[in-house]
Design an enzyme around this catalytic site. Structure first.
Site, PDB file in Angstrom:
ATOM      1  N   HIS A  88       0.839  -1.205   0.000  1.00  0.00           N
ATOM      2  CA  HIS A  88       0.000   0.000   0.000  1.00  0.00           C
ATOM      3  C   HIS A  88       0.875   1.255   0.000  1.00  0.00           C
ATOM      4  O   HIS A  88       0.353   2.366   0.108  1.00  0.00           O
ATOM      5  CB  HIS A  88      -0.898   0.028   1.243  1.00  0.00           C
ATOM      6  N   SER A 118     -15.930   1.396   1.728  1.00  0.00           N
ATOM      7  CA  SER A 118     -15.445   0.048   1.997  1.00  0.00           C
ATOM      8  C   SER A 118     -14.441   0.038   3.139  1.00  0.00           C
ATOM      9  O   SER A 118     -14.438  -0.867   3.984  1.00  0.00           O
ATOM     10  CB  SER A 118     -14.810  -0.534   0.726  1.00  0.00           C
ATOM     11  N   GLY A 236     -18.556  -5.495  -2.989  1.00  0.00           N
ATOM     12  CA  GLY A 236     -17.850  -5.402  -4.267  1.00  0.00           C
ATOM     13  C   GLY A 236     -18.629  -4.636  -5.318  1.00  0.00           C
ATOM     14  O   GLY A 236     -18.472  -4.883  -6.513  1.00  0.00           O
TER      15      GLY A 236
END
Length: 272
Positions: A88, A118, A236
């Protein structure tokens, strides 16, 4: 997120070790911000590299260039080629040797509104994470945008490198993988230069559909959930942010986005 391993090793020393890491020309680094499709893309790439339809048993966290301890680097030579790393971290923290030599980087991004929604559901209730309401999360995380150096900085730096071709980067959008999985996976296969018949790509597309991944893939994030429940794969969807952002919050975010990204030529899909 970094845990006691990095604290013990020293974050600055750790980052410097990553930057000076001598990678191989066969190594691939998968770069994403949190909740942008890291585990999804890692699974797809694992199948392409192994030429197998078996789910990867180790998961994306096994070779992550951030949440690892010092001994991780001592055992890299034991990993079979081609090695697939995930991170990341922003571009300027990647191994300099890897970037300058044009070794393969796959950069995955997602529209920031869905990504933040999310992130909230993923982090909510996790060990060591403030148990904020959505409004508190919006004020303390989204508006401040300093998590892992910030999504805006991460995106601007990678997009500039893609456009100026200062690194060998394949850009992949979460939304394209969702809406056009076959062609997107085919591009990934071509980029990492592996054998890929249409049938094989079609089989991976089916095996790695979000529903199948959610149903069959082990969720390694269970270890940081208080109840050890799976929270990695949720909906998703494209456009779930509408269930979270108020009108006022959306307008404020759009204003911030326009200012931060005014010199960055990148477009995202926000609803489908």
């Amino acid at each position: 997120m970094s845990g006691p391993n990095i604290a013990k090793f020293g974050i600055e020393k750790h980052l410097e070790t990553i930057r000076t890491l001598k990678t191989k020309d066969t190594d691939i680094i998968l770069c994403t911000t949190m909740k942008s499709g890291t585990h999804w893309c890692h699974e797809i790439l694992s199948m392409l590299l192994s030429q197998s339809l078996e789910y990867n048993t180790k998961g994306a966290l096994h070779h992550m260039l951030l949440d690892v301890n010092a001994h991780f680097f001592d055992k890299l030579d034991e990993v079979d080629d081609p090695r697939l790393f995930t991170t990341h971290l922003p571009l300027h923290h990647l191994p300099t040797h890897h970037v300058k030599n044009g070794y393969k980087i796959i950069y995955v991004n997602r529209n920031p509104k869905d990504r933040w929604a999310s992130n909230y559901t993923f982090l909510h209730g996790k060990l060591g994470i403030p148990d904020w309401t959505w409004d508190e999360f919006y004020d303390n995380m989204i508006l401040k945008d300093d998590f892992f150096g910030g999504w805006f900085n991460f995106t601007r730096e990678f997009e500039k490198a893609v456009q100026t071709k200062t690194a060998n980067i394949l850009p992949v959008k979460y939304e394209d993988l969702k809406l056009h999985p076959f062609s997107t996976i085919e591009k990934m296969a071509e980029f990492i230069n592996v054998s890929h018949s249409e049938d094989f790509i079609r089989d991976i597309t089916e095996k790695c559909s979000f529903d199948n991944i959610k149903k069959h893939k082990f969720d390694s994030s269970r270890i940081i959930d208080p109840k050890h429940e799976s929270t990695l794969f949720r909906k998703g969807l494209i456009g779930d942010w509408k269930n979270w952002f108020t009108v006022a919050q959306n307008e404020k975010f759009d204003e911030m986005y326009r200012e931060e990204m005014k010199n960055c030529d990148v477009n995202f899909i926000y609803e489908h």
